[in-house]
Design an enzyme around this catalytic site. Structure first.
Site, PDB file in Angstrom:
ATOM      1  N   GLY A  15      12.042  -8.362   3.412  1.00 30.17           N
ATOM      2  CA  GLY A  15      11.902  -9.464   2.473  1.00 30.17           C
ATOM      3  C   GLY A  15      12.729  -9.257   1.214  1.00 30.17           C
ATOM      4  N   ALA A  49       3.112  -8.303   7.512  1.00 26.58           N
ATOM      5  CA  ALA A  49       2.197  -8.786   6.472  1.00 26.58           C
ATOM      6  C   ALA A  49       1.447 -10.003   6.988  1.00 26.58           C
ATOM      7  CB  ALA A  49       2.952  -9.120   5.196  1.00 26.58           C
ATOM      8  N   GLU A  50       0.181 -10.039   6.682  1.00 27.86           N
ATOM      9  CA  GLU A  50      -0.655 -11.061   7.292  1.00 27.86           C
ATOM     10  C   GLU A  50      -1.167 -12.088   6.291  1.00 27.86           C
ATOM     11  OE1 GLU A  50      -3.688  -8.889   9.434  1.00 27.86           O
ATOM     12  OE2 GLU A  50      -2.212  -7.566  10.341  1.00 27.86           O
ATOM     13  N   PHE A 117      -8.260 -14.069  -2.572  1.00 26.27           N
ATOM     14  CA  PHE A 117      -7.871 -12.722  -2.164  1.00 26.27           C
ATOM     15  C   PHE A 117      -8.535 -11.711  -3.088  1.00 26.27           C
ATOM     16  CE2 PHE A 117      -4.604 -10.525   0.481  1.00 26.27           C
ATOM     17  CZ  PHE A 117      -4.623 -11.399   1.544  1.00 26.27           C
ATOM     18  N   ALA A 158      21.413   4.427   6.535  1.00 22.07           N
ATOM     19  CA  ALA A 158      22.039   4.978   5.321  1.00 22.07           C
ATOM     20  C   ALA A 158      21.581   6.419   5.149  1.00 22.07           C
ATOM     21  CB  ALA A 158      21.660   4.145   4.110  1.00 22.07           C
ATOM     22  N   GLN A 231      -2.177   3.281  -1.850  1.00 24.35           N
ATOM     23  CA  GLN A 231      -3.279   2.361  -1.586  1.00 24.35           C
ATOM     24  C   GLN A 231      -3.848   2.502  -0.183  1.00 24.35           C
ATOM     25  OE1 GLN A 231      -2.722  -2.195  -1.263  1.00 24.35           O
ATOM     26  NE2 GLN A 231      -3.994  -1.854  -3.059  1.00 24.35           N
ATOM     27  N   LEU A 243      -3.962  -3.291  10.831  1.00 21.80           N
ATOM     28  CA  LEU A 243      -4.617  -3.933   9.700  1.00 21.80           C
ATOM     29  C   LEU A 243      -5.411  -5.173  10.108  1.00 21.80           C
ATOM     30  CD1 LEU A 243      -4.785  -4.096   6.522  1.00 21.80           C
ATOM     31  CD2 LEU A 243      -3.056  -5.864   6.741  1.00 21.80           C
ATOM     32  N   GLU A 246      -7.092  -8.803   4.586  1.00 25.52           N
ATOM     33  CA  GLU A 246      -8.056  -9.157   3.553  1.00 25.52           C
ATOM     34  C   GLU A 246      -8.404 -10.643   3.610  1.00 25.52           C
ATOM     35  OE1 GLU A 246      -7.468  -6.895  -0.014  1.00 25.52           O
ATOM     36  OE2 GLU A 246      -7.397  -8.746  -1.174  1.00 25.52           O
ATOM     37  N   HIS A 359      -1.960   2.053   3.301  1.00 26.55           N
ATOM     38  CA  HIS A 359      -1.402   0.725   3.499  1.00 26.55           C
ATOM     39  C   HIS A 359      -0.161   0.472   2.665  1.00 26.55           C
ATOM     40  CE1 HIS A 359      -1.384  -3.487   4.355  1.00 26.55           C
ATOM     41  NE2 HIS A 359      -1.620  -3.837   3.113  1.00 26.55           N
ATOM     42  N   TYR A 360      -0.180   0.931   1.439  1.00 24.10           N
ATOM     43  CA  TYR A 360       0.882   0.519   0.520  1.00 24.10           C
ATOM     44  C   TYR A 360       1.122   1.630  -0.482  1.00 24.10           C
ATOM     45  CZ  TYR A 360       3.448  -2.314  -2.835  1.00 24.10           C
ATOM     46  OH  TYR A 360       4.416  -2.813  -3.665  1.00 24.10           O
ATOM     47  N   ARG A 394      -2.304  -1.908  -6.348  1.00 22.51           N
ATOM     48  CA  ARG A 394      -1.717  -3.226  -6.155  1.00 22.51           C
ATOM     49  C   ARG A 394      -2.774  -4.209  -5.704  1.00 22.51           C
ATOM     50  NH1 ARG A 394       0.369  -6.253  -1.295  1.00 22.51           N
ATOM     51  NH2 ARG A 394      -0.555  -4.602  -0.054  1.00 22.51           N
ATOM     52  N   LEU A 395      -2.693  -5.435  -6.169  1.00 21.72           N
ATOM     53  CA  LEU A 395      -3.582  -6.460  -5.646  1.00 21.72           C
ATOM     54  C   LEU A 395      -2.991  -7.046  -4.379  1.00 21.72           C
ATOM     55  CD1 LEU A 395      -5.023  -8.501  -8.600  1.00 21.72           C
ATOM     56  CD2 LEU A 395      -5.895  -6.475  -7.454  1.00 21.72           C
TER      57      LEU A 395
HETATM   58  C1  LIG Z   1       0.198  -4.559   7.980  1.00 19.73           C
HETATM   59  C2  LIG Z   1       0.624  -4.973   6.600  1.00 19.73           C
HETATM   60  C3  LIG Z   1       0.145  -6.150   6.047  1.00 19.73           C
HETATM   61  C4  LIG Z   1       0.523  -6.538   4.778  1.00 19.73           C
HETATM   62  N1  LIG Z   1       0.049  -7.724   4.272  1.00 19.73           N
HETATM   63  C5  LIG Z   1       0.459  -8.124   3.051  1.00 19.73           C
HETATM   64  C6  LIG Z   1       0.017  -9.377   2.517  1.00 19.73           C
HETATM   65  O1  LIG Z   1      -0.737 -10.111   3.146  1.00 19.73           O
HETATM   66  N2  LIG Z   1       0.447  -9.750   1.305  1.00 19.73           N
HETATM   67  C7  LIG Z   1       1.313  -8.974   0.575  1.00 19.73           C
HETATM   68  O2  LIG Z   1       1.701  -9.390  -0.504  1.00 19.73           O
HETATM   69  N3  LIG Z   1       1.752  -7.791   1.059  1.00 19.73           N
HETATM   70  C8  LIG Z   1       1.352  -7.346   2.277  1.00 19.73           C
HETATM   71  N4  LIG Z   1       1.783  -6.139   2.756  1.00 19.73           N
HETATM   72  C9  LIG Z   1       2.764  -5.375   2.003  1.00 19.73           C
HETATM   73  C10 LIG Z   1       4.152  -5.926   2.188  1.00 19.73           C
HETATM   74  O3  LIG Z   1       4.278  -6.464   3.474  1.00 19.73           O
HETATM   75  C11 LIG Z   1       5.235  -4.880   2.040  1.00 19.73           C
HETATM   76  O4  LIG Z   1       5.065  -4.236   0.836  1.00 19.73           O
HETATM   77  C12 LIG Z   1       6.603  -5.523   2.058  1.00 19.73           C
HETATM   78  O5  LIG Z   1       6.775  -6.285   3.212  1.00 19.73           O
HETATM   79  C13 LIG Z   1       7.725  -4.533   1.953  1.00 19.73           C
HETATM   80  O6  LIG Z   1       8.958  -5.246   2.073  1.00 19.73           O
HETATM   81  P1  LIG Z   1      10.350  -4.596   1.766  1.00 19.73           P
HETATM   82  O7  LIG Z   1      11.364  -5.670   1.843  1.00 19.73           O
HETATM   83  O8  LIG Z   1      10.267  -3.806   0.520  1.00 19.73           O
HETATM   84  O9  LIG Z   1      10.555  -3.541   2.949  1.00 19.73           O
HETATM   85  P2  LIG Z   1      10.504  -3.693   4.537  1.00 19.73           P
HETATM   86  O10 LIG Z   1      10.168  -5.045   5.002  1.00 19.73           O
HETATM   87  O11 LIG Z   1       9.695  -2.560   5.018  1.00 19.73           O
HETATM   88  O12 LIG Z   1      12.005  -3.485   4.937  1.00 19.73           O
HETATM   89  C14 LIG Z   1      12.674  -2.266   4.779  1.00 19.73           C
HETATM   90  C15 LIG Z   1      14.092  -2.452   5.247  1.00 19.73           C
HETATM   91  O13 LIG Z   1      14.845  -1.307   4.919  1.00 19.73           O
HETATM   92  C16 LIG Z   1      15.575  -0.888   6.026  1.00 19.73           C
HETATM   93  N5  LIG Z   1      15.781   0.547   5.898  1.00 19.73           N
HETATM   94  C17 LIG Z   1      14.857   1.498   5.610  1.00 19.73           C
HETATM   95  N6  LIG Z   1      15.440   2.710   5.590  1.00 19.73           N
HETATM   96  C18 LIG Z   1      16.752   2.529   5.848  1.00 19.73           C
HETATM   97  C19 LIG Z   1      17.874   3.399   5.961  1.00 19.73           C
HETATM   98  N7  LIG Z   1      17.771   4.725   5.813  1.00 19.73           N
HETATM   99  N8  LIG Z   1      19.088   2.863   6.245  1.00 19.73           N
HETATM  100  C20 LIG Z   1      19.204   1.529   6.433  1.00 19.73           C
HETATM  101  N9  LIG Z   1      18.191   0.667   6.332  1.00 19.73           N
HETATM  102  C21 LIG Z   1      16.972   1.160   6.040  1.00 19.73           C
HETATM  103  C22 LIG Z   1      14.769  -1.298   7.212  1.00 19.73           C
HETATM  104  O14 LIG Z   1      15.585  -1.434   8.334  1.00 19.73           O
HETATM  105  C23 LIG Z   1      14.224  -2.635   6.742  1.00 19.73           C
HETATM  106  O15 LIG Z   1      15.165  -3.649   6.985  1.00 19.73           O
HETATM  107  C24 LIG Z   1       1.396  -5.727   4.031  1.00 19.73           C
HETATM  108  C25 LIG Z   1       1.876  -4.536   4.575  1.00 19.73           C
HETATM  109  C26 LIG Z   1       1.478  -4.146   5.837  1.00 19.73           C
HETATM  110  C27 LIG Z   1       1.986  -2.858   6.378  1.00 19.73           C
END
Ligand SMILES: Cc1cc2nc3c(=O)[nH]c(=O)nc-3n(C[C@H](O)[C@H](O)[C@H](O)COP(=O)(O)OP(=O)(O)OC[C@H]3O[C@@H](n4cnc5c(N)ncnc54)[C@H](O)[C@@H]3O)c2cc1C
Ligand code: SF4
Ligand code: FES
Lengths: 591, 248, 131
Positions: A15, A49-50, A117, A158, A231, A243, A246, A359-360, A394-395
């Protein structure tokens, strides 16, 4: 060696990374962007993320409420200037996602719907049934396909950053398909690699959440901030750690101990209302308390012998039966799917067994409100970064919002900062690239019979859970630090079974575990040095919050020996530290 | 922990080292293990050189699709207990070139997704971010099902047309096109129709429904294809009968 | 170093697994239906010639082997039709005036349609025979 050049390089296509890429395009369509990801973008863990995504949009809500919820949820460790920006920019970013096709759940009027939430005094969580992250990620990825400015490096891992003349100028990446190293050069690099829940044994995080980006920045001299705050989500399925969102409690689900009691009432989280009372569930109370407090309550129940005992450890029950089949299928269908596939129970007729699960990760790469780190040219956003808006806890539903708000901020800032800067050339860069090539060649050339990656990973997981779990003390943390020191030595003796260059996933795991041990050390030392309890960091030997000494962010710096822990003041604007009050006695904004 | 074990027969292929073979591994049996757990056991403790993709282990990232005893499946959702007493034969998804062991080349698939222009197309000039576009639950319901695709490609492995006609854009990509075509916020349908009917494959699809059968997310790509064909045919005749009516 | 392996089967694709074989078989049913139509057209042609040719052809159609063939063709035709009916709801855009049409309804309508057409044909043949 293969070399490519872009204006902005983004590592990570979840994201945060995708939003950052499109923000660069918006800021300056003439820039070229390289988007590196170790998995195809739609596999990124944002997909899991759900529950939903918070932003103030309804008339009964106000920015002050969202700010207050976030700050009190963080146990006053969030930087308040950052929280204000976050809350102010959130609605616009979520509408942007809507305009990019995210299929938000709707009210009959056609406006987006919101749900309650945990830790939020007013329902403000936008959702797409209970697959919010999935829909957000796919909408972002699909939308990004129309921008020819973005060059994707899918399945490139990377391995290190390139720095020259005091600024970050790209990275070295390993192409999984060929096993070749690439030098990717850029004037600005944004790390968006997600969290690092995988250092723990029992987690909702996918296998890719190994914190690689933190290791990249840490090794380039940037501090890791607030690493001790991890978290635990109160409701994971025992065994798999899958998971149960919530949102199931937001819709009215309740938690029961083995006496059938809604035990949260015994932990200062308010009085329960009957599940058929129209005022149930109450915001910021009982099952909708913050995650740190709910997970800690579980630990106390467990100690008192009031949990169920199961094959995969103790558990309590999450009961959603009173919602009825229709509501379950329309609001939380994925919960039903997951519970029946992986726990073999149908939530329509049976309570779901749940227990706290990692989780986080609140901590991460230290950045300012633009996502900029102290190393010029290097930015970070998303779960890998620590701005910080999450502080000590985190909330729920703030993280997805953080991805787009700070992903966009980092993208915009990087786009303006890079204009017209020439890239450095010369021996320093060649030296770094050669060193990286040698490091990987040496790892691959090690004779068979060394340490096994999986065994080291198991030992790391055990050490972290035992030493730095929900409750910690000096003895457990010191032991953890000592084990990690040994693990660091053992990592250097890892040898691989796989000698092929093509899709050598074992090599990737070796590089990951190397970084995991490194950042775990930062975590354990920061936790050892913080002699207070705050949010998710609970020291049984220092049970109280200590604002006089620790209203501060911890900053871990890498050294040749143990990490050096420093502190930085928290930014307080208008909300002086106060008690965290949950339950019906809490007024609006704590007043 | 039980003493029962189960046999895995895993497809192995190393491009730098000879042709494909099957390799057998004996792994412990747990009745709540999925096939992916068994593969990870092999990789972790028996043979680190086994290569495969996975991430979420909860059926949502779409990376762990393989052939399990001949049928395409998400290995994180396929339980070992359903294949007792074994052996379980694990192969890479069919209809895709194999890069290594259980890893297939999915670039062709990614290009097909890209071809159908999977994003909202709007006529308005500037994006006004002060309010959301309105969409009623009923309008959402029209395309919701087609928006659930996790790109796991099981439907491509199940599709007999894909195996023969390379250019066939395939079930998931067509479902994705339909997802945007049916979205009340979208105005890009005409543009997408051109892409869909440019390639031959779609008319070779004879409504067999295997793709919908294997789809773990009930996307029903077969339905999407038939809907697209119906609309395509109607469009064609409309154009034939009213040549003067220029399409916007 | 990369050497992607092409595992496609060419013209023997239908031998890969049970479901491909079923698809192949289902498609192959159209050959039987085609054959029946040809036989029927021949019948019309013979009927226009002298009685002897017609009766000889009729006997040929009633030959035990041919009867088996007709039964197989009938079974295939029914299988094709029914399986087509069963997946038809998927092919229709699922909403009328904002409400989802239940699949069972669509399937029921098709069977009802089939029954009605068959009945009409029988009645018509009976009527032609009676006059
Ligand atoms: C089961 C679950 C449910 C959740 N539900 C919620 C929710 O309802 N609401 C909410 O707000 N948050 C929620 N969260 C938290 C939230 O989803 C995450 O914090 C968030 O999606 C993280 O996004 P990001 O873009 O930082 O990383 P990610 O989506 O984890 O993406 C990481 C990216 O980095 C790349 N990457 C990593 N290492 C390397 C490397 N060495 N070289 C190249 N590329 C690399 C990966 O390929 C990937 O593309 C949830 C988390 C989980 C696990
Ligand atoms: S349509 Fe279904 S089977 Fe095909 S890729 Fe999407 S989720 Fe997988
Ligand atoms: S591992 Fe993500 S779908 Fe199976």
């Amino acid at each position: 060696m293969n070399e490519s050049q872009h204006d902005v390089l983004i590592i990570g296509a979840g994201g945060a990374g995708l939003r950052a890429a499109m923000a660069v395009v918006e800021a300056n369509p003439d820039l070229s962007i390289g988007l590196v990801s170790k998995v195809y973008p739609m596999r990124s863990h944002t997909v899991a993320a759900e529950g939903g995504m918070a932003a103030v949009i309804k008339d009964n809500d106000a920015r002050e409420h969202h700010i207050y919820d976030t700050i009190s949820g963080s146990d006053w460790l969030a930087d308040q200037d950052a929280v204000e920006m976050f809350v102010d920019e959130a609605p616009r970013e979520l509408i942007q996602l809507e305009h990019w096709g995210c299929p938000w759940s709707r009210e009959d009027s056609g406006h987006v719907a919101v749900r309650p939430f945990g830790g939020m005094q007013i329902e403000r969580t936008w959702y797409a049934a209970d697959k919010t992250g999935f829909h957000v990620l796919h909408a972002l990825f699909q939308t990004s396909l129309q921008f020819s400015q973005i060059t994707r490096y899918d399945e490139y891992f990377a391995t290190s950053l390139i720095t020259a003349d005091g600024r970050c100028q790209g990275c070295v990446a390993l192409e999984l398909r060929t096993g070749e190293l690439h030098v990717l050069r850029a004037n600005a690099v944004i790390i968006c690699t997600g969290g690092f829940g995988r250092i723990f044994p029992f987690t909702t995080n996918g296998s890719i959440k190994t914190g690689d980006g933190l290791a990249l920045a840490y090794r380039a001299g940037v501090a890791l901030k607030d690493m001790e705050f991890v978290q635990y989500h109160p409701t994971g399925l025992p065994g798999t750690g899958i998971l149960i969102t919530e949102a199931s409690r937001g819709e009215g689900g309740i938690l029961l101990n083995n006496e059938g009691r809604r035990y949260l009432q015994d932990y200062d989280l308010g009085e329960p209302l009957d599940v058929h009372d129209p005022r149930h569930p109450q915001n910021r109370a009982m099952e909708l308390g913050p995650r740190d407090r709910l997970s800690q309550a579980f630990m106390h129940e467990q100690a008192a012998g009031r949990t169920f005992d199961g094959e995969y450890g103790d558990y309590v029950q999450l009961d959603v039966r009173h919602l009825g089949e229709e509501r379950i299928d329309s609001r939380i269908p994925f919960v039903r799917e997951l519970a029946s596939n992986y726990a073999g129970i149908d939530p329509v007729v049976e309570p779901i067994p749940v227990r706290p699960v990692v989780h986080y990760t609140m901590g991460g790469i230290d950045t300012d409100v633009h996502g900029a780190t102290t190393l010029p040219g290097l930015y970070a956003a998303g779960e890998c970064a620590c701005v910080s808006i999450n502080g000590a806890n985190r909330l729920g539903s703030n993280s997805l919002t953080e991805l787009v708000v700070f992903g966009a901020r980092a993208g915009r800032h990087a786009a303006t900062a890079v204009a017209g800067q020439p890239l450095s050339d010369g021996p320093e860069i060649d030296r770094q690239v050669a060193a990286e090539r040698d490091r990987i060649a040496e790892l691959r050339a090690r004779p068979a019979g060394g340490e096994r990656i999986a065994v080291i990973r198991d030992d790391l997981n055990t050490a972290m859970e035992a030493g730095a779990g929900i409750f910690r003390d000096e003895a457990s943390l010191s032991a953890c630090c000592a084990t990690l020191r040994e693990l660091e030595e053992r990592v250097a003796r890892i040898s691989l079974d796989d000698t092929s260059p093509v899709y050598n996933t074992e090599l990737i795991s070796a590089l990951e575990i190397d970084g995991m041990v490194d950042i775990s050390r930062a975590l354990a030392h920061a936790a050892l040095d913080r002699t207070e309890s705050r949010g998710s960091h609970q020291r049984t030997d220092y049970a109280a919050r200590d604002d006089a000494n620790y209203l501060k962010h911890s900053m871990a710096y890498r050294t040749d020996g143990d990490p050096r822990i420093d502190y930085k003041d928290v930014v307080i604007t208008r909300w002086p530290p106060a008690d965290r009050v949950y339950g019906s006695s809490a007024g609006k904004d704590g007043k | 922990m039980s003493d029962t074990t189960i046999q895995l027969e895993v497809f192995r292929y190393r491009p730098d080292n000879g042709g494909p073979t099957f390799q057998s591994y004996e792994v412990p049996y747990h009745d709540d293990w999925v096939v992916l757990d068994a593969l990870n056991y092999v990789k972790n403790y028996i043979d680190g050189s086994l290569s495969f993709r996975w991430s979420c282990r909860m059926g949502v990232c779409g990376s762990c699709g393989m052939q399990v005893n001949g049928e395409p499946a998400l290995t994180c959702a396929a339980f070992v207990r359903d294949h007792m007493p074994g052996p379980i034969r694990v192969e890479p998804l069919v209809n895709f070139p194999v890069e290594r062991d259980l890893v297939v080349d999915i670039n062709g698939f990614m290009e097909k997704l890209d071809h159908v222009k999977p994003y909202l197309v709007r006529d308005d000039e500037a994006d006004d971010l002060s309010a959301e576009y309105l969409q009623t639950p009923t309008q959402l319901d029209r395309y919701k099902q087609f928006s659930m695709c996790i790109n796991c490609m099981l439907c491509y492995a199940a599709c007999p047309v894909i195996g023969r006609v390379d250019e066939f854009i395939g079930p998931a990509a067509l479902a994705l096109a339909q997802r945007y075509n049916l979205d009340s916020r979208d105005q890009g349908k005409n543009m997408r129709q051109d892409v869909i009917f440019q390639n031959e494959g779609i008319w070779e699809c004879t409504f067999v429904g295997e793709c919908s059968e294997v789809c773990p997310k009930h996307v029903d790509p077969a339905g999407a294809i038939q809907q697209a064909k119906l609309e395509g045919a109607v469009d064609y005749y409309k154009r034939l009968l009213t040549p003067w009516a220029r399409r916007s | 170093m990369n050497r992607p392996l092409d595992r496609r089967l060419g013209w023997t694709w239908w031998t890969r697994n049970g479901s491909y074989f079923r698809i192949f078989l289902r498609e192959a049913t159209s050959a039987f239906i085609l054959a029946e139509v040809v036989l029927f057209m021949l019948l019309l042609h013979k009927a226009g010639q002298d009685a002897e040719t017609y009766l000889a052809y009729r006997d040929f159609l009633w030959h035990p082997l041919m009867v088996v063939f007709h039964l197989v063709a009938l079974a295939f035709a029914l299988w094709h039709t029914i399986s087509f009916f069963l997946i038809a709801p998927n092919a229709l855009p699922g909403q009328v005036a904002g409400r989802r049409i239940p699949a069972a309804f669509i399937i029921g309508q098709q069977f009802a349609g089939l029954a009605a057409v068959t009945l009409l044909l029988f009645l018509w043949v009976a009527w032609v025979g009676a006059t």
